[in-house]
Design a protein around this motif. Sequence first.
Motif, PDB file in Angstrom:
ATOM      1  N   ARG A 101       0.845  -1.198   0.000  1.00 32.40           N
ATOM      2  CA  ARG A 101       0.000   0.000   0.000  1.00 32.40           C
ATOM      3  C   ARG A 101       0.881   1.249   0.000  1.00 32.40           C
ATOM      4  O   ARG A 101       2.032   1.188   0.453  1.00 32.40           O
ATOM      5  CB  ARG A 101      -0.867   0.009   1.258  1.00 32.40           C
ATOM      6  N   PRO A 102       0.351   2.387  -0.425  1.00 30.24           N
ATOM      7  CA  PRO A 102       1.147   3.623  -0.340  1.00 30.24           C
ATOM      8  C   PRO A 102       1.635   3.909   1.074  1.00 30.24           C
ATOM      9  O   PRO A 102       2.726   4.477   1.247  1.00 30.24           O
ATOM     10  CB  PRO A 102       0.161   4.682  -0.835  1.00 30.24           C
ATOM     11  N   SER A 103       0.865   3.495   2.089  1.00 34.67           N
ATOM     12  CA  SER A 103       1.264   3.724   3.479  1.00 34.67           C
ATOM     13  C   SER A 103       2.467   2.876   3.883  1.00 34.67           C
ATOM     14  O   SER A 103       3.041   3.092   4.954  1.00 34.67           O
ATOM     15  CB  SER A 103       0.100   3.440   4.432  1.00 34.67           C
ATOM     16  N   ASP A 104       2.867   1.909   3.048  1.00 30.13           N
ATOM     17  CA  ASP A 104       4.065   1.110   3.319  1.00 30.13           C
ATOM     18  C   ASP A 104       5.334   1.809   2.852  1.00 30.13           C
ATOM     19  O   ASP A 104       6.439   1.324   3.103  1.00 30.13           O
ATOM     20  CB  ASP A 104       3.972  -0.254   2.628  1.00 30.13           C
ATOM     21  N   THR A 105       5.192   2.935   2.173  1.00 33.59           N
ATOM     22  CA  THR A 105       6.355   3.692   1.700  1.00 33.59           C
ATOM     23  C   THR A 105       7.222   4.112   2.876  1.00 33.59           C
ATOM     24  O   THR A 105       6.734   4.747   3.815  1.00 33.59           O
ATOM     25  CB  THR A 105       5.916   4.921   0.907  1.00 33.59           C
ATOM     26  N   ALA A 106       8.513   3.733   2.839  1.00 30.82           N
ATOM     27  CA  ALA A 106       9.419   4.028   3.954  1.00 30.82           C
ATOM     28  C   ALA A 106      10.824   3.556   3.616  1.00 30.82           C
ATOM     29  O   ALA A 106      11.029   2.811   2.646  1.00 30.82           O
ATOM     30  CB  ALA A 106       8.946   3.326   5.228  1.00 30.82           C
ATOM     31  N   LEU A 107      11.768   3.969   4.445  1.00 26.16           N
ATOM     32  CA  LEU A 107      13.104   3.383   4.436  1.00 26.16           C
ATOM     33  C   LEU A 107      13.059   2.164   5.347  1.00 26.16           C
ATOM     34  O   LEU A 107      12.730   2.299   6.526  1.00 26.16           O
ATOM     35  CB  LEU A 107      14.135   4.390   4.923  1.00 26.16           C
ATOM     36  N   TYR A 108      13.356   1.004   4.826  1.00 28.33           N
ATOM     37  CA  TYR A 108      13.320  -0.233   5.601  1.00 28.33           C
ATOM     38  C   TYR A 108      14.732  -0.569   6.076  1.00 28.33           C
ATOM     39  O   TYR A 108      15.668  -0.636   5.268  1.00 28.33           O
ATOM     40  CB  TYR A 108      12.738  -1.369   4.770  1.00 28.33           C
ATOM     41  N   ILE A 109      14.846  -0.777   7.388  1.00 29.65           N
ATOM     42  CA  ILE A 109      16.154  -0.904   8.023  1.00 29.65           C
ATOM     43  C   ILE A 109      16.225  -2.212   8.795  1.00 29.65           C
ATOM     44  O   ILE A 109      15.295  -2.553   9.536  1.00 29.65           O
ATOM     45  CB  ILE A 109      16.410   0.271   8.985  1.00 29.65           C
ATOM     46  N   CYS A 110      17.331  -2.922   8.661  1.00 27.91           N
ATOM     47  CA  CYS A 110      17.559  -4.187   9.355  1.00 27.91           C
ATOM     48  C   CYS A 110      18.317  -3.934  10.665  1.00 27.91           C
ATOM     49  O   CYS A 110      19.213  -3.066  10.718  1.00 27.91           O
ATOM     50  CB  CYS A 110      18.358  -5.112   8.448  1.00 27.91           C
ATOM     51  N   ASN A 111      17.952  -4.695  11.677  1.00 32.79           N
ATOM     52  CA  ASN A 111      18.574  -4.565  12.994  1.00 32.79           C
ATOM     53  C   ASN A 111      18.898  -5.953  13.532  1.00 32.79           C
ATOM     54  O   ASN A 111      18.156  -6.904  13.289  1.00 32.79           O
ATOM     55  CB  ASN A 111      17.624  -3.829  13.941  1.00 32.79           C
ATOM     56  N   ALA A 112      19.993  -6.050  14.279  1.00 35.30           N
ATOM     57  CA  ALA A 112      20.377  -7.322  14.900  1.00 35.30           C
ATOM     58  C   ALA A 112      20.882  -7.057  16.309  1.00 35.30           C
ATOM     59  O   ALA A 112      21.606  -6.081  16.550  1.00 35.30           O
ATOM     60  CB  ALA A 112      21.457  -8.010  14.075  1.00 35.30           C
ATOM     61  N   ARG A 113      20.494  -7.961  17.229  1.00 38.95           N
ATOM     62  CA  ARG A 113      20.951  -7.820  18.610  1.00 38.95           C
ATOM     63  C   ARG A 113      21.240  -9.205  19.199  1.00 38.95           C
ATOM     64  O   ARG A 113      20.516 -10.163  18.921  1.00 38.95           O
ATOM     65  CB  ARG A 113      19.910  -7.124  19.486  1.00 38.95           C
ATOM     66  N   PRO A 114      22.234  -9.288  20.061  1.00 42.37           N
ATOM     67  CA  PRO A 114      22.452 -10.519  20.827  1.00 42.37           C
ATOM     68  C   PRO A 114      21.493 -10.529  22.011  1.00 42.37           C
ATOM     69  O   PRO A 114      20.771  -9.557  22.239  1.00 42.37           O
ATOM     70  CB  PRO A 114      23.910 -10.372  21.283  1.00 42.37           C
ATOM     71  N   PRO A 115      21.492 -11.594  22.806  1.00 41.12           N
ATOM     72  CA  PRO A 115      20.659 -11.602  24.019  1.00 41.12           C
ATOM     73  C   PRO A 115      21.097 -10.484  24.969  1.00 41.12           C
ATOM     74  O   PRO A 115      22.255 -10.043  24.926  1.00 41.12           O
ATOM     75  CB  PRO A 115      20.933 -12.981  24.621  1.00 41.12           C
TER      76      PRO A 115
END
Length: 122
Positions: free
Chosen positions: A86-100
Amino acid sequence: QVRLVESGGGTVLTGGSLRLACAASGNISSISTFTWHRHPPGKARVMVAVINVDGTSYYGDNVEGRFTISRDAAKNTVYLQMNNLRPSDTALYICNARPPPPTGWNPWPNYWGSGTQVTVSS
């Protein structure tokens, strides 16, 4: 240290699909959770989907049923399949990773990629 590189963004019409990829390198064995976030123009960054190394996943921000997060451990890559965009999905998509979470007062590492732009036009 962990490095994350996103790919797969682009411009699609409403109802279209994209598959984003987040390639991880470095000390991958330390990571327990991968998360996709998105940052729409002029709005705050929000969490889209989470996947733990045990395979459990969670979704947020009105994407459940349209988005699917998955992980290919052999390729050290996390994917976000996005359908019925949808147009509302327009965004910069960013990946994140974390340990416990660490014990005591030790710092909790938090790794981010630079993002991939998704634009959905009507």
